[in-house]
Design an enzyme around this catalytic site. Structure first.
Site, PDB file in Angstrom:
ATOM      1  N   MET A  18       5.468  -8.445   2.600  1.00  0.00           N
ATOM      2  CA  MET A  18       7.032  -8.376   1.751  1.00  0.00           C
ATOM      3  C   MET A  18       7.517  -9.483   1.124  1.00  0.00           C
ATOM      4  O   MET A  18       8.849  -9.467   1.167  1.00  0.00           O
ATOM      5  CB  MET A  18       7.924  -7.529   2.474  1.00  0.00           C
ATOM      6  CG  MET A  18       7.232  -5.912   2.836  1.00  0.00           C
ATOM      7  SD  MET A  18       8.372  -5.007   3.522  1.00  0.00           S
ATOM      8  CE  MET A  18       8.305  -5.599   5.138  1.00  0.00           C
ATOM      9  N   LYS A  33       7.267   4.487  -1.425  1.00  0.00           N
ATOM     10  CA  LYS A  33       8.431   3.513  -1.927  1.00  0.00           C
ATOM     11  C   LYS A  33       8.107   2.333  -2.611  1.00  0.00           C
ATOM     12  O   LYS A  33       7.959   1.317  -1.888  1.00  0.00           O
ATOM     13  CB  LYS A  33       8.983   3.102  -0.395  1.00  0.00           C
ATOM     14  CG  LYS A  33       9.784   4.066   0.343  1.00  0.00           C
ATOM     15  CD  LYS A  33      10.168   3.433   1.459  1.00  0.00           C
ATOM     16  CE  LYS A  33      10.984   4.494   2.554  1.00  0.00           C
ATOM     17  NZ  LYS A  33      10.469   4.322   3.740  1.00  0.00           N
ATOM     18  N   ASP A  76       1.977   7.610   1.700  1.00  0.00           N
ATOM     19  CA  ASP A  76       2.696   6.378   1.184  1.00  0.00           C
ATOM     20  C   ASP A  76       2.293   5.839  -0.032  1.00  0.00           C
ATOM     21  O   ASP A  76       1.034   6.236  -0.361  1.00  0.00           O
ATOM     22  CB  ASP A  76       2.744   5.436   2.245  1.00  0.00           C
ATOM     23  CG  ASP A  76       3.939   5.476   3.021  1.00  0.00           C
ATOM     24  OD1 ASP A  76       4.903   6.269   3.049  1.00  0.00           O
ATOM     25  OD2 ASP A  76       4.191   4.457   4.268  1.00  0.00           O
TER      26      ASP A  76
HETATM   27  N1  SAH Z   1       2.266  -1.230   7.464  1.00  0.00           N
HETATM   28  C1  SAH Z   1       1.685  -2.325   6.497  1.00  0.00           C
HETATM   29  C2  SAH Z   1       2.710  -3.206   5.745  1.00  0.00           C
HETATM   30  C3  SAH Z   1       3.712  -2.430   4.876  1.00  0.00           C
HETATM   31  S1  SAH Z   1       5.016  -3.503   4.318  1.00  0.00           S
HETATM   32  C4  SAH Z   1       0.591  -2.866   6.925  1.00  0.00           C
HETATM   33  O1  SAH Z   1       0.344  -2.893   8.388  1.00  0.00           O
HETATM   34  O2  SAH Z   1      -0.128  -3.882   6.585  1.00  0.00           O
HETATM   35  C5  SAH Z   1       4.263  -3.841   2.643  1.00  0.00           C
HETATM   36  C6  SAH Z   1       3.501  -5.291   2.697  1.00  0.00           C
HETATM   37  O3  SAH Z   1       2.470  -5.228   3.273  1.00  0.00           O
HETATM   38  C7  SAH Z   1       3.332  -5.722   1.252  1.00  0.00           C
HETATM   39  O4  SAH Z   1       4.518  -6.179   0.672  1.00  0.00           O
HETATM   40  C8  SAH Z   1       2.519  -6.698   1.364  1.00  0.00           C
HETATM   41  O5  SAH Z   1       3.116  -7.921   1.983  1.00  0.00           O
HETATM   42  C9  SAH Z   1       1.573  -6.206   2.556  1.00  0.00           C
HETATM   43  N2  SAH Z   1       0.246  -5.304   2.187  1.00  0.00           N
HETATM   44  C10 SAH Z   1      -0.062  -4.075   2.407  1.00  0.00           C
HETATM   45  N3  SAH Z   1      -1.323  -4.026   1.946  1.00  0.00           N
HETATM   46  C11 SAH Z   1      -1.772  -5.032   1.493  1.00  0.00           C
HETATM   47  C12 SAH Z   1      -2.914  -5.433   0.698  1.00  0.00           C
HETATM   48  N4  SAH Z   1      -3.930  -4.643   0.394  1.00  0.00           N
HETATM   49  N5  SAH Z   1      -3.301  -6.634   0.253  1.00  0.00           N
HETATM   50  C13 SAH Z   1      -2.125  -7.639   0.394  1.00  0.00           C
HETATM   51  N6  SAH Z   1      -1.040  -7.354   1.032  1.00  0.00           N
HETATM   52  C14 SAH Z   1      -0.841  -6.005   1.506  1.00  0.00           C
END
Ligand code: SAH
Length: 243
Positions: A171, A59, A37
């Site tokens: 998100m 994505k 991803d």
């Molecule tokens: N499965 C992922 C989330 C995917 S949705 C998880 O468990 O973290 C994508 C969202 O995750 C982004 O819009 C943001 O809100 C958050 N996100 C993912 N990585 C991040 C990071 N390193 N710092 C801050 N927000 C993050």
């Protein structure tokens, strides 16, 4: 149908390549194919063997992206002949990661599946001295998406504003103005909050302030995706003591 091929859905953690499980690394070493991803740290691909096929199926938000159907097609195409196919996803695959959709698809197609949890990004806010629960301050955590499938805001944000819990919004940056409006409508515009981008990475950014100021703060500090919105008194706990 091929029962020997296997799809392993792996959580890559929040960004720091060391924040992945040992179990995940051991599988990455053996993988024949890795479908990865947008949000995973590419350094993790170095664990793979030289002849592993690495396919980007990201994505990125607001841009052209790999449709979920294409990812499903690739899973079906690659998970044959005893192949070990890894689906490497940011954070944890089951926290806003569509991991279960891929597992269901694979099983429907006779492909064996397994899952390795990852550290979801909200846990990395601890690296910026934010605890998500705190005795006497926050009684729990409400984890909500800021972007529903139809683009509208979840009603749960309103409900969560009534509680004594920390609210974590994934998100949510695109909808930040609406989220702020919702909080102000609930009379919580002054509630302490934080925005954290790239949690766990060397270039992470964090701002803190009352919810009502978050949009201005995000602009001033150029905080955009991927970021988490944290709302609650926990973002204001004093941690700066002389030691
Ligand atoms: N499965 C992922 C989330 C995917 S949705 C998880 O468990 O973290 C994508 C969202 O995750 C982004 O819009 C943001 O809100 C958050 N996100 C993912 N990585 C991040 C990071 N390193 N710092 C801050 N927000 C993050």
């Amino acid at each position: 149908m091929n029962l020997r091929a296997e799809l392993v859905i792996i959580g890559a953690g929040p960004g720091d390549p060391d924040l992945i499980t040992l179990k995940a690394v051991n599988i990455l070493k053996k993988a024949d194919v890795i479908l990865y991803d947008n949000l995973i740290n590419q350094a993790l691909l170095d664990h793979a063997s030289a002849n592993c096929e690495k396919i980007y199926v990201g994505k990125p938000p607001y841009k052209e992206y790999t449709p979920q159907e294409r990812i499903h097609e690739l899973i079906k195409e690659k998970a044959v002949d005893n192949k070990l196919v890894v689906r490497l996803k940011g954070g944890d695959p089951f926290v806003f990661g569509r991991g279960m959709e891929e597992i269901i698809f694979a099983r429907q197609n006779g492909i064996k599946t397994s899952y390795i949890p990852g550290i979801t990004s909200m846990l990395a806010v601890g690296l910026s001295d934010i605890t998500l629960t705190h005795r006497g301050i926050s009684e729990g955590i409400w984890i909500i998406t800021g972007t529903k499938k139809d683009g509208t805001l979840s009603r749960d944000i309103q409900l969560a504003m009534q509680s004594n819990t920390t609210i974590v919004i994934y998100m949510g940056m695109k909808n930040l103005p609406n989220i702020i409006k919702e909080c102000i409508n609930c009379d919580k515009g002054d509630m302490p909050a934080a925005l954290i981008q790239h949690a766990s990475l060397p270039y992470t950014k964090i701002v803190k302030g009352p919810v009502k100021d978050l949009e201005i703060l995000a602009k001033e500090h150029k905080i955009t995706h991927p970021a988490l919105i944290i709302i609650g008194e926990v973002t204001k706990i004093e941690t700066e003591f002389a030691v």
